[in-house]
Design an enzyme around this catalytic site. Structure first.
Site, PDB file in Angstrom:
ATOM      1  N   LYS A 144       0.820  -1.214   0.000  1.00  0.00           N
ATOM      2  CA  LYS A 144       0.000   0.000   0.000  1.00  0.00           C
ATOM      3  C   LYS A 144       0.854   1.264   0.000  1.00  0.00           C
ATOM      4  O   LYS A 144       2.042   1.241   0.328  1.00  0.00           O
ATOM      5  CB  LYS A 144      -1.000  -0.064   1.139  1.00  0.00           C
ATOM      6  N   ARG A 173      -3.034 -10.432   4.422  1.00  0.00           N
ATOM      7  CA  ARG A 173      -3.434 -10.533   3.006  1.00  0.00           C
ATOM      8  C   ARG A 173      -2.318  -9.901   2.189  1.00  0.00           C
ATOM      9  O   ARG A 173      -2.118  -8.689   2.263  1.00  0.00           O
ATOM     10  CB  ARG A 173      -4.756  -9.783   2.811  1.00  0.00           C
TER      11      ARG A 173
HETATM   12  N1  PMM Z   1      -7.175  -4.342   0.285  1.00  0.00           N
HETATM   13  C1  PMM Z   1      -7.437  -4.415  -1.021  1.00  0.00           C
HETATM   14  C2  PMM Z   1      -8.428  -5.290  -1.509  1.00  0.00           C
HETATM   15  N2  PMM Z   1      -9.119  -6.096  -0.672  1.00  0.00           N
HETATM   16  N3  PMM Z   1      -9.558  -6.853   1.513  1.00  0.00           N
HETATM   17  C3  PMM Z   1      -9.331  -6.785   2.830  1.00  0.00           C
HETATM   18  N4  PMM Z   1     -10.035  -7.552   3.680  1.00  0.00           N
HETATM   19  N5  PMM Z   1      -8.388  -5.951   3.357  1.00  0.00           N
HETATM   20  C4  PMM Z   1      -7.643  -5.117   2.573  1.00  0.00           C
HETATM   21  O1  PMM Z   1      -6.822  -4.362   3.117  1.00  0.00           O
HETATM   22  C5  PMM Z   1      -7.879  -5.147   1.161  1.00  0.00           C
HETATM   23  C6  PMM Z   1      -8.859  -6.045   0.662  1.00  0.00           C
HETATM   24  C7  PMM Z   1      -6.704  -3.509  -1.975  1.00  0.00           C
HETATM   25  O2  PMM Z   1      -5.478  -4.042  -2.328  1.00  0.00           O
HETATM   26  P1  PMM Z   1      -5.104  -4.665  -3.785  1.00  0.00           P
HETATM   27  O3  PMM Z   1      -5.921  -3.913  -4.811  1.00  0.00           O
HETATM   28  O4  PMM Z   1      -3.669  -4.405  -3.918  1.00  0.00           O
HETATM   29  O5  PMM Z   1      -5.442  -6.105  -3.765  1.00  0.00           O
END
Ligand code: PMM
Length: 270
Positions: free
Chosen positions: A209, A249
């Site tokens: 992030k 994650r």
């Molecule tokens: N961040 C992203 C997408 N899904 N789900 C959860 N539970 N927590 C998060 O912090 C989260 C998520 C965005 O990140 P990406 O687009 O790089 O996958």
């Protein structure tokens, strides 16, 4: 119990950190299998980008992206989570083999989500959220981010349980990067124990992030690109592991698996 590693499989052309790389079903499946080989305990499959400023994907398109990938990864034995804000997508994903629903809106974006999750009785990740990606960064204002996020998550728990979702289905996530400035993300990371104290399993999603991309970069200079944020991400995995998080994650699974091995070996020597 050891902190688990949830590997990210974004089947999107425009995701925040890896958009476009695994956009075809074949590429998404191959990527998921690769993450399992690197030690992922589960895979989070998403078909809609939630990067700041993103415009929403249609439901049909989201289904077209994720269902074939989920079906094949589940068939190969993987524990699969569906990353969606849509109840209909969650329902079809579970039918295709997903066994966790991960909703970045915590059930706020779709009024049917609570009913569907209650009926399917699968674990439900409730993330702290303040509105869709197109406008969320204008809502990054808090009195005290840690207590404000914990209060909102507690309200979500009450609301969801009132709609029939079991308390034991819930996993909480403070929502790093969602309506948060860098200082908010650092405060939440520094006080994960307060989120843990709410009494639910906690998922930590700091991977690649923006706040990590600013580390060591002078003001006004470009952030480092997402793919160069994995060492910093692994450091946050150590913090999450020490705080007793249920799972992290992450995009780069191998480095977080190693980071958690360090935590585990150190804890064993206490
Ligand atoms: N961040 C992203 C997408 N899904 N789900 C959860 N539970 N927590 C998060 O912090 C989260 C998520 C965005 O990140 P990406 O687009 O790089 O996958």
């Amino acid at each position: 119990m050891r902190t688990l590693v949830m590997g990210v499989v974004n089947v999107t052309p425009d995701s925040f950190s890896d958009g476009g790389r695994w956009f075809t079903p074949e590429a998404g499946i191959a990527h998921g299998l690769e993450l399992l080989e690197q030690g992922a305990d589960m895979l989070d499959v998403g078909g809609e980008s939630t990067r700041p400023g993103a415009i929403r994907t249609t439901e049909d398109e989201e289904l077209r992206r994720v269902i074939p990938v989920i079906r094949e990864l589940a068939r190969s034995g993987a524990r699969v989570s569906i990353d969606t804000m849509r109840a209909a997508v969650a329902a079809q994903a579970v039918e295709a083999g997903a066994s966790i629903v991960n909703d970045v809106s915590g059930g706020l974006a779709d009024p049917d989500m609570a009913r569907v999750v209650a009926a399917m009785q699968v674990p439900f990740v409730v993330m702290h959220w303040r509105g869709h990606s197109a406008t969320m960064q204008s809502r990054a204002s808090y009195d005290d981010v840690v207590s404000d996020v914990c209060r909102s998550l507690t309200e979500r728990v009450t609301d969801l349980c009132g709609q029939g979702v079991g308390r034991d289905q819930l996993i909480l996530d403070p929502g790093f990067g969602f309506a948060k400035l860098a200082e908010h993300n650092w405060s939440l990371l520094a006080h994960l124990d307060v989120v843990q104290a709410l009494g639910f399993p906690v998922l930590v999603g700091t991977s690649r992030k923006t706040f990590l991309g600013r580390l060591g970069v002078p003001e006004g200079a470009e952030s480092r690109p997402p793919a160069q944020r994995d060492a910093a991400t692994a450091a946050t995995t150590v913090i999450a592991g020490l705080a007793g998080a249920w799972a992290v994650r992450v995009h780069d699974v191998a480095s977080s698996v190693d980071a958690l091995r360090v935590v585990e070996a150190m804890e064993a020597a206490r």
